[in-house]
Design a protein around this motif. Structure first.
Motif, PDB file in Angstrom:
ATOM      1  N   LEU A 128       0.531  -1.394   0.013  1.00 52.66           N
ATOM      2  CA  LEU A 128       0.644  -0.383  -0.165  1.00 52.66           C
ATOM      3  C   LEU A 128       0.976   1.423   0.184  1.00 52.66           C
ATOM      4  CD1 LEU A 128      -2.402  -1.579   2.619  1.00 52.66           C
ATOM      5  CD2 LEU A 128      -2.541  -1.570   0.287  1.00 52.66           C
ATOM      6  N   ASN A 129       0.196   2.453  -1.023  1.00 44.95           N
ATOM      7  CA  ASN A 129       1.440   3.479  -0.558  1.00 44.95           C
ATOM      8  C   ASN A 129       0.426   4.798   0.039  1.00 44.95           C
ATOM      9  OD1 ASN A 129       4.007   3.049  -1.995  1.00 44.95           O
ATOM     10  ND2 ASN A 129       2.134   1.420  -2.709  1.00 44.95           N
ATOM     11  N   ASP A 130       0.155   5.478   0.959  1.00 44.69           N
ATOM     12  CA  ASP A 130      -0.769   6.729   0.923  1.00 44.69           C
ATOM     13  C   ASP A 130      -1.746   6.410   0.959  1.00 44.69           C
ATOM     14  OD1 ASP A 130       1.645   7.749   1.557  1.00 44.69           O
ATOM     15  OD2 ASP A 130       0.760   9.075   0.791  1.00 44.69           O
ATOM     16  N   THR A 131      -1.923   5.006   1.373  1.00 43.73           N
ATOM     17  CA  THR A 131      -4.170   4.346   1.500  1.00 43.73           C
ATOM     18  C   THR A 131      -4.400   3.725   2.743  1.00 43.73           C
ATOM     19  OG1 THR A 131      -2.892   2.693  -0.510  1.00 43.73           O
ATOM     20  CG2 THR A 131      -4.617   2.091   0.973  1.00 43.73           C
ATOM     21  N   TYR A 132      -5.830   5.429   2.976  1.00 45.07           N
ATOM     22  CA  TYR A 132      -6.366   4.468   4.155  1.00 45.07           C
ATOM     23  C   TYR A 132      -7.536   3.867   3.542  1.00 45.07           C
ATOM     24  CZ  TYR A 132      -5.092   9.353   6.084  1.00 45.07           C
ATOM     25  OH  TYR A 132      -4.613  10.281   7.235  1.00 45.07           O
ATOM     26  N   ARG A 133      -7.406   3.237   5.401  1.00 44.59           N
ATOM     27  CA  ARG A 133      -8.479   1.686   5.215  1.00 44.59           C
ATOM     28  C   ARG A 133      -9.873   2.874   4.910  1.00 44.59           C
ATOM     29  NH1 ARG A 133     -12.249   1.011   9.466  1.00 44.59           N
ATOM     30  NH2 ARG A 133     -11.077   2.705  10.884  1.00 44.59           N
ATOM     31  N   PRO A 134     -10.925   2.175   3.463  1.00 47.74           N
ATOM     32  CA  PRO A 134     -12.072   2.238   3.821  1.00 47.74           C
ATOM     33  C   PRO A 134     -12.554   2.501   4.667  1.00 47.74           C
ATOM     34  CG  PRO A 134     -11.249   0.039   2.097  1.00 47.74           C
ATOM     35  CD  PRO A 134      -9.842   0.561   3.412  1.00 47.74           C
ATOM     36  N   GLY A 135     -13.599   3.243   5.314  1.00 44.71           N
ATOM     37  CA  GLY A 135     -14.373   3.728   6.607  1.00 44.71           C
ATOM     38  C   GLY A 135     -13.563   4.421   7.767  1.00 44.71           C
ATOM     39  N   TYR A 136     -12.864   4.107   7.256  1.00 40.08           N
ATOM     40  CA  TYR A 136     -12.153   5.223   8.533  1.00 40.08           C
ATOM     41  C   TYR A 136     -12.297   6.241   8.835  1.00 40.08           C
ATOM     42  CZ  TYR A 136      -8.786   7.814  11.001  1.00 40.08           C
ATOM     43  OH  TYR A 136      -7.992   8.310  12.334  1.00 40.08           O
ATOM     44  N   ARG A 137     -12.298   7.061   7.320  1.00 40.55           N
ATOM     45  CA  ARG A 137     -11.962   9.389   7.320  1.00 40.55           C
ATOM     46  C   ARG A 137     -14.309   7.836   7.723  1.00 40.55           C
ATOM     47  NH1 ARG A 137      -9.189   9.962   2.366  1.00 40.55           N
ATOM     48  NH2 ARG A 137     -10.042   7.795   1.528  1.00 40.55           N
ATOM     49  N   GLU A 138     -14.695   7.778   6.697  1.00 37.82           N
ATOM     50  CA  GLU A 138     -16.464   7.720   6.222  1.00 37.82           C
ATOM     51  C   GLU A 138     -16.644   7.769   7.729  1.00 37.82           C
ATOM     52  OE1 GLU A 138     -14.182   6.635   3.062  1.00 37.82           O
ATOM     53  OE2 GLU A 138     -14.121   5.530   4.330  1.00 37.82           O
ATOM     54  N   HIS A 139     -16.547   6.871   8.884  1.00 38.07           N
ATOM     55  CA  HIS A 139     -16.938   6.749  10.414  1.00 38.07           C
ATOM     56  C   HIS A 139     -16.739   7.823  11.389  1.00 38.07           C
ATOM     57  CE1 HIS A 139     -18.011   1.961   9.029  1.00 38.07           C
ATOM     58  NE2 HIS A 139     -18.211   2.928   8.011  1.00 38.07           N
ATOM     59  N   MET A 140     -15.640   8.805  10.957  1.00 42.36           N
ATOM     60  CA  MET A 140     -15.146   9.884  11.981  1.00 42.36           C
ATOM     61  C   MET A 140     -16.643  10.606  11.839  1.00 42.36           C
ATOM     62  SD  MET A 140     -11.910  11.556  10.323  1.00 42.36           S
ATOM     63  CE  MET A 140      -9.927  10.678  10.487  1.00 42.36           C
ATOM     64  N   SER A 141     -16.368  11.421  13.052  1.00 44.10           N
ATOM     65  CA  SER A 141     -17.412  12.059  13.688  1.00 44.10           C
ATOM     66  C   SER A 141     -17.960  13.078  12.255  1.00 44.10           C
ATOM     67  CB  SER A 141     -17.733  12.929  15.631  1.00 44.10           C
ATOM     68  OG  SER A 141     -16.253  13.585  15.003  1.00 44.10           O
ATOM     69  N   TRP A 142     -19.024  13.893  12.430  1.00 37.17           N
ATOM     70  CA  TRP A 142     -18.654  15.017  11.805  1.00 37.17           C
ATOM     71  C   TRP A 142     -17.471  16.727  11.665  1.00 37.17           C
ATOM     72  CZ3 TRP A 142     -19.472  20.541  11.482  1.00 37.17           C
ATOM     73  CH2 TRP A 142     -19.979  20.934  11.032  1.00 37.17           C
ATOM     74  N   LEU A 143     -17.887  16.712  13.380  1.00 37.72           N
ATOM     75  CA  LEU A 143     -16.716  17.477  13.827  1.00 37.72           C
ATOM     76  C   LEU A 143     -14.902  17.394  13.185  1.00 37.72           C
ATOM     77  CD1 LEU A 143     -15.573  20.625  14.699  1.00 37.72           C
ATOM     78  CD2 LEU A 143     -16.213  19.072  16.990  1.00 37.72           C
TER      79      LEU A 143
END
Length: 773
Positions: free
Chosen positions: A606-621
């Motif tokens: 992987l190269n600069d790859t975020y786990r799918p769902g990591y950003r999507e499941h953050m709080s809105w803030l």
């Protein structure tokens, strides 16, 4: 002017014995140029000559220093060519070459005589051929003439051979020359980025690709496309054949109003200006000749990825366009077909034109009929890489000036060049074949067609222009009968299209192969660092080089597409998969699918790859805070590039979605605040549209299953740190096998340049060597 007024540069310099520091095979197109050099008719036609006016103060010392530094930076500018006994043409890079520009001082002449002499000198420079023997070439294959016109005015002529540059390269050289010369006069150092890839690297890559089966699909495409190719021409005034490159150029200027309206129609109907203008030129040729199929040649930059953009050398390629025409068509109907033909050519552009010509029986010798006789070029400015034409450097300004032709490469060459005052239509015709009146007639029909499109875009082609009797030139010659290509076995078109998107960067090797799921071929430095004993395949995952509407699909559907292409590259495992950014997530999911099908996957990179769902499941803030931090980083980076002169303001603005959505840059063009040539489409750079508009939205509803296997994550050092930017990119706990994170020098979009490629390639090789022990 006396001989004392002219100081000869290169001829007066004693050439130093220079060491050969590298040898590379010539590319297929360079080999074709070499053959053409030795044709009697070629003359200086393979010269690329351009000139710029230097307004302001610039010293001879600065010019000399800048030229020497350019030669040091770009290996191709100190390269000679040698033909081997086995028929292979080699490029030999020299450690150094002696170089001085020629100098002519015209300041003593009255103004009319001065300008006349400047024109004479320019024409002579452009048409002076370089001297070749049967076996080798001189080095360097370029020369420079500096003409002093006034205390604060000079004209500089650059003349290159096409063996060492293309039009894009000229733009790079021009800008670097300006920065280096300004720095030399000020006593400062020019802030130029390092040259990450030399032309020799590109030549090696192309040789590897041609030796592999990766381009078999493109070979089949061009065989089918060019089978039964008709001989298309504008009937000549003299029968030929031509034995020299003598030519004449004629031009007409479209008004600003017509130019702007034509561009607006192109944009409104989702055309590039190139496809829309190609259609207009083809209609003009159809109306003039009465032929129902127009055959044109054109050039493609061949620089689809960021690494190739900085290479000085002949990277561009040519393509043959077959455009069937029917008088019953409206212009939009025909333009749509022309766009489709161009689109197909771009999809099959990796096969060098020299290879296509050889395959179809054109060996590039005097007794062979070329595939096409008429060439078309559409460009925003004179020969350049798309940089702004007139630029200021220190105490001087470099201003575009009309360049002289070096001679006719084709029987007719059509140019549509964007200028501030409007689009200029030009035609260069071989003097041995065409009179000026015939060239003027073709330009007249071309202009009538464009004006007709603007006035009545829904009109039938036959009604776009009313031709005078002398403007009709029916074709008299027929192309010799072409032996039909025997049909091959019946194939699945969809599978063949997928195969064409698999590029073998390293087709040979007996160790574990690596398969990259990528958006563009920027991985050659990584493949080289891993080693030639490991085959390396690059899957071009984006389905189209231009933005198209795709049906809505699930993330797992794209992962299964990847699995299908992986198996086309390598039918059975073990598999080593590699991906950048979101393609890394696709690589992980593809690896999980392959494991479920019983295949072995010893490593996923992987190269600069975020786990799918990591950003999507953050709080809105948290998502808002993180987004603002990224925007600040991007702003600072783009601002730095803009201040350094590497990024025009409108290119900076177009990186922002809101600017693109509101059409701000197009509005600036309409208001006259920005030149049309400055506007670009940021979403087509590196196929960003596919990543941002197609792949990223599929992550919202995708639940990643844990992956049981070895994974290494390379993280670019310019990423932010902190709670919202975890070092492991959110993968901890989801990787159930060996998992390590390695820092990689460079920004996200520069990870695969030499410094980063060395880190990545060395580490991967160590893992793969251990896996095979």
């Amino acid at each position: 002017m006396t001989m004392a007024d002219r100081v000869i540069g290169n001829d007066a310099v004693t050439q130093r014995d220079a060491q050969v520091v590298a040898r590379f095979p010539a590319t297929a197109n360079q080999m074709q140029y070499w053959r053409e050099v030795h044709l009697e008719r070629a003359g200086a036609a393979l010269n690329a000559s351009f000139r710029r006016r230097l307004e302001g103060r610039i010293s001879d010392y600065a010019i000399q220093t800048a030229l020497e530094q350019l030669i040091d930076r770009h290996e191709i500018l100190r390269t000679r060519f040698r033909m081997q006994d086995d028929g292979q043409l080699l490029q030999e890079v020299l450690s150094e070459v002696a170089f001085k520009p020629d100098h002519v001082d015209l300041r003593h002449l009255p103004s009319p005589s001065r300008e006349a002499e400047l024109e004479r000198l320019g024409a002579a420079e452009a048409r002076k051929p370089f001297t070749f023997s049967d076996k080798d070439s001189p080095a360097p294959l370029f020369r420079v003439l500096l003409v002093r016109l006034a205390p604060d005015l000079a004209c500089i002529h650059f003349t290159f051979h096409h063996l060492v540059v293309d039009g894009w390269s000229v733009g790079l050289i021009e800008e670097e020359f300006g920065k280096l010369a300004a720095a030399a006069d000020s006593g400062d150092s020019a802030e130029l980025p390092p040259v990450d890839m030399q032309f020799g690297d590109y030549a090696l890559w192309q040789g590897d690709v041609l030796a592999s089966p990766a381009l078999d699909g493109q070979r089949d495409y061009w065989k089918r496309k060019l089978e039964g190719l008709p001989r298309f021409e504008v009937s000549p005034d003299r029968p030929g054949p031509r034995t020299d490159a003598d030519s004449q150029i004629r031009s007409v200027l479209l008004s600003r109003e017509v130019s702007g309206a034509f561009e607006a129609l192109a944009h409104a109907h989702k055309h590039t200006l190139t496809s829309f203008a190609t259609a207009a030129a083809a209609v003009a040729l159809h109306l003039m000749t009465g032929e129902d199929e127009v055959v044109l040649g054109t050039q493609i930059a061949g620089r689809e990825n960021a690494d190739a953009e900085s290479i000085v050398g002949p990277v561009f390629n040519s393509a043959v366009l077959r455009l069937p025409v029917a008088d019953g068509d409206t212009y939009f109907e025909f333009a749509d077909r022309a766009r489709a033909v161009l689109f197909e050519a771009m999809q099959n552009q990796l096969l060098p034109f020299a290879e296509v010509a050889r395959m179809m029986g054109d060996q590039g010798t005097a007794d062979h009929t070329p595939l096409y006789d008429i060439n078309l070029v559409v460009q925003r400015t004179s020969i350049s890489s798309g940089k702004i034409e007139d630029q200021e450097f220190g105490d001087f300004r470099m201003v575009s000036a009309p360049s002289h032709s070096a001679g006719a490469l084709w029987d007719l060459s059509l140019f549509m060049v964007g200028r501030e005052e409007g689009w200029r239509l030009s035609c260069e015709g071989a003097s041995a074949l065409y009179n000026a009146e015939t060239i003027d007639a073709l330009l007249s029909v071309w202009r009538k067609v464009i004006e007709g499109v603007v006035a009545s875009p829904q009109a039938r082609l036959a009604n776009l222009a009313v031709l005078e009797p002398h403007e009709r030139r029916p074709s008299k010659r027929q192309r010799p009968e072409v032996v039909p290509v025997a049909p091959g076995p019946r194939r699945n078109p969809r599978v063949e299209a997928l195969k064409e998107r698999i590029v073998a960067l390293q087709p040979k090797g007996d160790r574990l192969p690596v398969i990259a799921i990528n958006n563009a071929s920027v991985l050659y430095p990584v493949a080289r660092e891993i080693g030639t004993d490991h085959p390396f395949f690059d899957i071009q995952f984006c389905p189209s080089p231009v933005q198209i509407k795709l049906p809505q699909r699930h993330f797992s559907d794209y992962a299964r597409d990847a699995v299908e292409m992986i198996r086309l590259a390598q039918p059975r495992g073990p598999y080593v998969l590699f991906g950048l950014c979101i393609q890394g997530a696709i690589a992980i999911e593809a690896a999980r699918i392959l494991q479920s099908e019983g295949e072995e996957v010893p490593l996923v990179v992987l190269n600069d790859t975020y786990r799918p769902g990591y950003r999507e499941h953050m709080s809105w803030l948290d998502r808002q805070i993180r987004a603002w931090q990224i925007r600040k980083r991007d702003f600072d980076s783009l601002h730095k590039r803009w201040k350094a002169g590497d990024l025009p303001l409108v290119h900076w603005l177009d990186n922002y979605r809101i600017v693109r959505k509101l059409g701000v840059t197009k509005m600036l063009v309409r208001l006259g605040l920005v030149a049309p040539g400055e506007v670009h489409d940021a979403m087509h750079e590196e196929n960003r549209w596919f990543v941002e508009d197609v792949l990223l939205p599929t992550l919202r509803n995708f639940e990643l299953e844990p992956y049981n296997g070895r994974v290494v994550l390379f993280r670019s050092t310019e990423w932010e740190a902190g709670r919202l930017f975890p070092r492991d990119f959110g993968w901890e706990g989801y990787i159930q096998g060996d998992f390590e994170v390695i820092d990689c020098p460079g920004a996200h979009d520069k990870m695969f340049r030499p410094a980063g490629a060395q880190v990545i390639g060395t580490h991967i090789r160590r893992i793969l060597d251990g896996a095979q022990e």
